[in-house]
Design a protein around this motif. Structure first.
Motif, PDB file in Angstrom:
ATOM      1  N   ASP A 115      45.240  44.195  45.836  1.00 18.61           N
ATOM      2  CA  ASP A 115      44.573  43.194  44.643  1.00 18.61           C
ATOM      3  C   ASP A 115      43.405  42.432  45.430  1.00 18.61           C
ATOM      4  O   ASP A 115      42.638  41.872  44.667  1.00 18.61           O
ATOM      5  CB  ASP A 115      45.588  42.726  43.854  1.00 18.61           C
ATOM      6  CG  ASP A 115      46.323  41.528  44.593  1.00 18.61           C
ATOM      7  OD1 ASP A 115      46.913  41.716  45.724  1.00 18.61           O
ATOM      8  OD2 ASP A 115      46.159  40.435  44.160  1.00 18.61           O
ATOM      9  N   ASN A 119      39.060  42.993  44.675  1.00 16.59           N
ATOM     10  CA  ASN A 119      38.449  41.733  43.901  1.00 16.59           C
ATOM     11  C   ASN A 119      37.313  41.164  44.797  1.00 16.59           C
ATOM     12  O   ASN A 119      36.907  40.165  44.589  1.00 16.59           O
ATOM     13  CB  ASN A 119      39.338  41.025  43.257  1.00 16.59           C
ATOM     14  CG  ASN A 119      39.847  41.584  42.165  1.00 16.59           C
ATOM     15  OD1 ASN A 119      39.358  41.794  41.097  1.00 16.59           O
ATOM     16  ND2 ASN A 119      41.237  42.098  42.101  1.00 16.59           N
ATOM     17  N   ARG A 139      36.817  38.275  42.361  1.00 17.84           N
ATOM     18  CA  ARG A 139      35.897  38.263  40.863  1.00 17.84           C
ATOM     19  C   ARG A 139      36.773  38.044  39.916  1.00 17.84           C
ATOM     20  O   ARG A 139      36.520  37.457  38.761  1.00 17.84           O
ATOM     21  CB  ARG A 139      35.604  39.859  41.068  1.00 17.84           C
ATOM     22  CG  ARG A 139      34.447  40.231  41.866  1.00 17.84           C
ATOM     23  CD  ARG A 139      34.021  41.856  41.780  1.00 17.84           C
ATOM     24  NE  ARG A 139      33.193  42.196  42.654  1.00 17.84           N
ATOM     25  CZ  ARG A 139      31.743  42.357  42.528  1.00 17.84           C
ATOM     26  NH1 ARG A 139      31.129  41.958  41.305  1.00 17.84           N
ATOM     27  NH2 ARG A 139      31.130  42.748  43.516  1.00 17.84           N
ATOM     28  N   ASP A 140      38.152  38.646  39.812  1.00 12.68           N
ATOM     29  CA  ASP A 140      38.947  38.576  38.719  1.00 12.68           C
ATOM     30  C   ASP A 140      39.481  37.313  38.292  1.00 12.68           C
ATOM     31  O   ASP A 140      39.680  36.889  37.250  1.00 12.68           O
ATOM     32  CB  ASP A 140      40.378  39.352  38.964  1.00 12.68           C
ATOM     33  CG  ASP A 140      41.003  38.924  40.259  1.00 12.68           C
ATOM     34  OD1 ASP A 140      40.550  38.387  41.189  1.00 12.68           O
ATOM     35  OD2 ASP A 140      42.239  39.429  40.365  1.00 12.68           O
ATOM     36  N   HIS A 142      37.365  35.847  35.438  1.00 14.27           N
ATOM     37  CA  HIS A 142      37.604  36.126  34.310  1.00 14.27           C
ATOM     38  C   HIS A 142      38.960  35.318  33.673  1.00 14.27           C
ATOM     39  O   HIS A 142      38.855  35.169  32.571  1.00 14.27           O
ATOM     40  CB  HIS A 142      37.726  37.815  34.318  1.00 14.27           C
ATOM     41  CG  HIS A 142      36.555  38.493  34.753  1.00 14.27           C
ATOM     42  ND1 HIS A 142      35.437  38.508  33.745  1.00 14.27           N
ATOM     43  CD2 HIS A 142      36.218  39.210  35.858  1.00 14.27           C
ATOM     44  CE1 HIS A 142      34.440  39.169  34.332  1.00 14.27           C
ATOM     45  NE2 HIS A 142      34.793  39.736  35.596  1.00 14.27           N
TER      46      HIS A 142
END
Length: 358
Positions: free
Chosen positions: A27, A31, A233-234, A237
């Motif tokens: 993960d 990302n 990146r995540d 969001h």
């Protein structure tokens, strides 16, 4: 654990075999891009990874700006405007690596080297003072000593956190490069399992949230805002609408500066620092007065052409590459002669502007 200090330190240590390969969860690697906007964010062999990203922008005193009736700047070129003559605080690039990096970014924000240099020199001419550190420059708008200052993002963020009603920090959209702030495990650590677990926590969504959330919020820091840009990146969001207001999503289209590879490879950090510190700003009073004369002339084209002149050997990127070799010479006398030649060039052109007939 080795943490922070810029990617070049980590690249050199990786080449020297001083870092352990990292076992990174999927993960994390999904990302964090391997490269972003021309900068490497993860070592190709996973010996280091960026834990956050750093950018550059400017910090201004909003209350003072309003009292002066000046519209706030939005882009780097706005700092070259006549409105800010004598009202900007800049750091001496010989004493501050982040200041030199910010000046390089100003150059990169223009379409080519001569235009970028002209933009930077106009901003240097607008400086009311040069401080001995980037932190001192960032303090100037706080103390009312200047309207604005160039700043690395986390210096700006910390000042805004202390005085949110007075200060604003801006990362100019499309004119900001983002570089990693890496983390790694040194070779043969005494507590390998603990070191690796710490890296995994820093890179986890919860660890990344600590960078970006206000104190006291769920998953945020307890006492003090860290005000750093997460690298995952995540996280942008997942935390949308909850992050500290001055943070930007570097991955949003149009936010990061798309580097011109020829400029990035050509405009050497050390040459630019020498050109600014050892030449352009040595005669600061002359520079300031020449900038004022140019403003008073209504940006007369003939005077502007003189102001924007570069030493002939630095008129193109090939010349900058040759200058890098010259500055790295073991012949100290030759290096000193080069510095003196550049100093004379800038002092002479400032005087030509001041002595030109209206």
């Amino acid at each position: 654990v080795l943490w922070g200090g810029g990617e070049f330190t980590f690249m050199n240590l990786a080449k020297a075999g001083a870092l352990e390969p990292l076992d990174l969860p999927t993960d994390v690697t999904a990302n964090v891009p391997e490269q972003f906007a021309g900068a490497r964010m993860i070592d190709a062999e996973r010996r280091w990874i960026g834990s956050a990203v750093s950018g550059f922008g400017f910090l201004y005193n909003r209350a003072m700006m309003e009292r002066c009736g000046i519209a706030p700047p939005r882009q780097w070129e706005d700092l070259a405007d006549r409105r800010f003559h004598g009202l900007i605080s800049l750091a001496d690039p010989s004493a501050s690596g982040s200041a030199a990096a910010a000046y390089r970014m100003i150059v990169f924000s223009a379409p080519d080297w001569p235009t970028g240099w002209a933009r930077l020199l106009r901003i240097l001419a607008n400086a009311g003072r040069f401080t001995d550190s980037a932190g001192a420059a960032a303090n100037s708008p706080v103390l009312g000593e200047a309207l604005l200052a160039t700043s690395i993002d986390f210096y700006g963020a910390m000042r805004v956190a202390e005085a949110p009603d007075q200060l604003t920090y801006v990362s100019p959209p499309g004119q900001t490069t983002f570089s990693p702030d890496p983390i790694a495990v040194l070779r043969n650590p005494p507590h390998r399992e603990l070191a690796e677990e710490f890296v995994r926590f820093v890179m986890s969504p919860r660890g990344q949230a600590l960078w970006a959330l206000p104190p006291g919020s769920p998953d945020g820091p307890i006492r003090t805002a860290l005000g750093r840009q997460p690298i995952r990146r995540d996280v942008y969001h997942a935390l949308a609408g909850r992050m500290l207001p001055w943070l930007v999503d570097p991955y949003q289209p149009g936010q990061a500066l798309a580097l011109d590879p020829s400029l990035d490879r050509g405009v050497d950090f050390h040459v630019l620092r020498a050109l600014v510190y050892d030449a352009a700003i040595v005669h600061r009073d002359l520079l300031h007065r020449a900038g004022r004369r140019l403003i008073d002339s209504g940006n007369d084209p003939a005077l502007a052409a003189i102001f924007n002149e570069l030493p002939p050997e630095l008129s193109d990127l090939a010349g900058i590459r040759r200058a890098k070799a010259d500055l790295g010479s073991a012949d100290s006398k030759a290096v000193d002669d080069l510095h003196r030649r550049w100093q004379r060039f800038f002092a002479d052109k400032y005087r030509r502007i001041l002595e030109a007939r209206p």
